[in-house]
Design a protein around this motif. Structure first.
Motif, short mmCIF file in Angstrom:
data_model
loop_
_atom_site.label_atom_id
_atom_site.label_comp_id
_atom_site.label_asym_id
_atom_site.label_seq_id
_atom_site.Cartn_x
_atom_site.Cartn_y
_atom_site.Cartn_z
N ALA A 1 18.53 -8.02 -1.47
CA ALA A 1 17.49 -7.13 -0.96
C ALA A 1 16.24 -7.32 -1.82
O ALA A 1 16.30 -7.91 -2.90
N VAL A 2 15.11 -6.81 -1.33
CA VAL A 2 13.87 -6.91 -2.11
C VAL A 2 13.98 -6.03 -3.36
O VAL A 2 14.83 -5.15 -3.44
N GLU A 3 13.12 -6.30 -4.33
CA GLU A 3 13.18 -5.58 -5.61
C GLU A 3 12.80 -4.11 -5.49
O GLU A 3 13.35 -3.28 -6.21
N ARG A 4 11.85 -3.78 -4.61
CA ARG A 4 11.39 -2.39 -4.54
C ARG A 4 10.70 -2.14 -3.20
O ARG A 4 9.95 -2.97 -2.72
N VAL A 5 10.96 -0.99 -2.63
CA VAL A 5 10.29 -0.55 -1.40
C VAL A 5 9.67 0.81 -1.68
O VAL A 5 10.34 1.72 -2.15
N GLU A 6 8.38 0.92 -1.40
CA GLU A 6 7.70 2.21 -1.48
C GLU A 6 7.86 2.85 -0.10
O GLU A 6 7.17 2.48 0.85
N LEU A 7 8.79 3.79 0.01
CA LEU A 7 9.14 4.35 1.30
C LEU A 7 7.96 4.95 2.07
O LEU A 7 7.86 4.74 3.29
N PRO A 8 7.02 5.66 1.43
CA PRO A 8 5.89 6.17 2.22
C PRO A 8 5.10 5.05 2.90
O PRO A 8 4.60 5.24 4.01
N ARG A 9 5.00 3.89 2.27
CA ARG A 9 4.28 2.77 2.87
C ARG A 9 5.10 2.12 3.98
O ARG A 9 4.56 1.50 4.89
N TYR A 10 6.43 2.24 3.91
CA TYR A 10 7.31 1.64 4.91
C TYR A 10 7.35 2.47 6.20
O TYR A 10 7.61 1.94 7.28
N LEU A 11 7.11 3.77 6.08
CA LEU A 11 7.14 4.64 7.25
C LEU A 11 6.09 4.21 8.27
O LEU A 11 5.11 3.56 7.93
N GLY A 12 6.29 4.59 9.51
CA GLY A 12 5.37 4.24 10.58
C GLY A 12 6.07 3.37 11.61
O GLY A 12 7.30 3.25 11.62
N THR A 13 5.28 2.76 12.46
CA THR A 13 5.81 1.96 13.57
C THR A 13 5.83 0.48 13.24
O THR A 13 4.86 -0.05 12.70
N TRP A 14 6.95 -0.14 13.59
CA TRP A 14 7.15 -1.57 13.44
C TRP A 14 7.50 -2.16 14.80
O TRP A 14 8.27 -1.57 15.55
#
Length: 188
Positions: free
Chosen positions: A37-50
């Motif tokens: 997996a990637v080293e780090r995910v900033e969840l607030p930045r990940y939220l939204g539509t993909w």
């Protein structure tokens, strides 16, 4: 016994497939190295539509076009998930599946679990991520599931070439990818 409405069938089938994938991981069958997996995910930045660019074909997504996944902050440290597609083409009937996700690795926030049906959870690992959060790749430790996602309906060029190369390094068979029909971006 009352039959489930047809819209619930993909959810039930999806849960069953996730359970089967966890029980019979291709990593164990083929002796592949552990998925990274990637080293780090900033969840607030990940939220939204993909927008789904491509994925491994799954029965619960059969006939889907214009597929999107929208993530929002839910209750008690969970993420609300809304998967949406159009059945039978870009003008087809909208089909929604609502679920939830939870982080299982709080050190990286890159390993999550998702549930679309009751108490059944399946692995959702972010295995590649654009530094600007413009595209992401989601996989499963057994390499049975794979989704390439983008903030826009199309993704190409160097970004896509790099994703495909890195997927090969992670021992994913990119020839299995099914490219998702998405609406064309408006001309500017």
């Amino acid at each position: 016994m009352r039959a489930l409405p047809w819209s619930f069938e993909p959810l039930v089938l999806g849960a069953a497939l996730l359970i089967a994938a966890c029980a019979g991981s291709t990593t164990k069958r083929e002796g592949l190295p552990p998925l990274q997996a990637v080293e780090r995910v900033e969840l607030p930045r990940y939220l939204g539509t993909w927008y789904e660019i491509a994925s491994y074909p799954q029965r619960f997504q059969k006939g889907c076009s214009a597929t999107t996944a929208t993530y929002s902050q839910g209750k008690r440290d969970q993420i609300t998930v809304l998967n949406r597609c159009r059945k039978g083409g870009l003008d087809g009937k909208v089909d929604d599946a609502e679920g939830r996700a939870r982080v299982v690795d709080t050190t990286t926030n890159a390993k999550l679990e998702v549930s679309f049906f009751g108490p059944f959870w399946g692995d959702y690992w972010i295995i590649d991520l654009d530094p600007e959060y413009q595209w992401a790749v989601v996989g499963h430790p057994g390499r049975d599931y794979l989704w390439i996602l983008s903030r826009t309906p199309q993704l190409g060029g160097e970004a896509l070439d790099g994703i495909l190369a890195r997927l090969g390094e992670q021992h994913y068979d990119t020839t299995r990818l099914q490219w998702t029909e998405q609406p064309q971006a408006p001309e500017t």
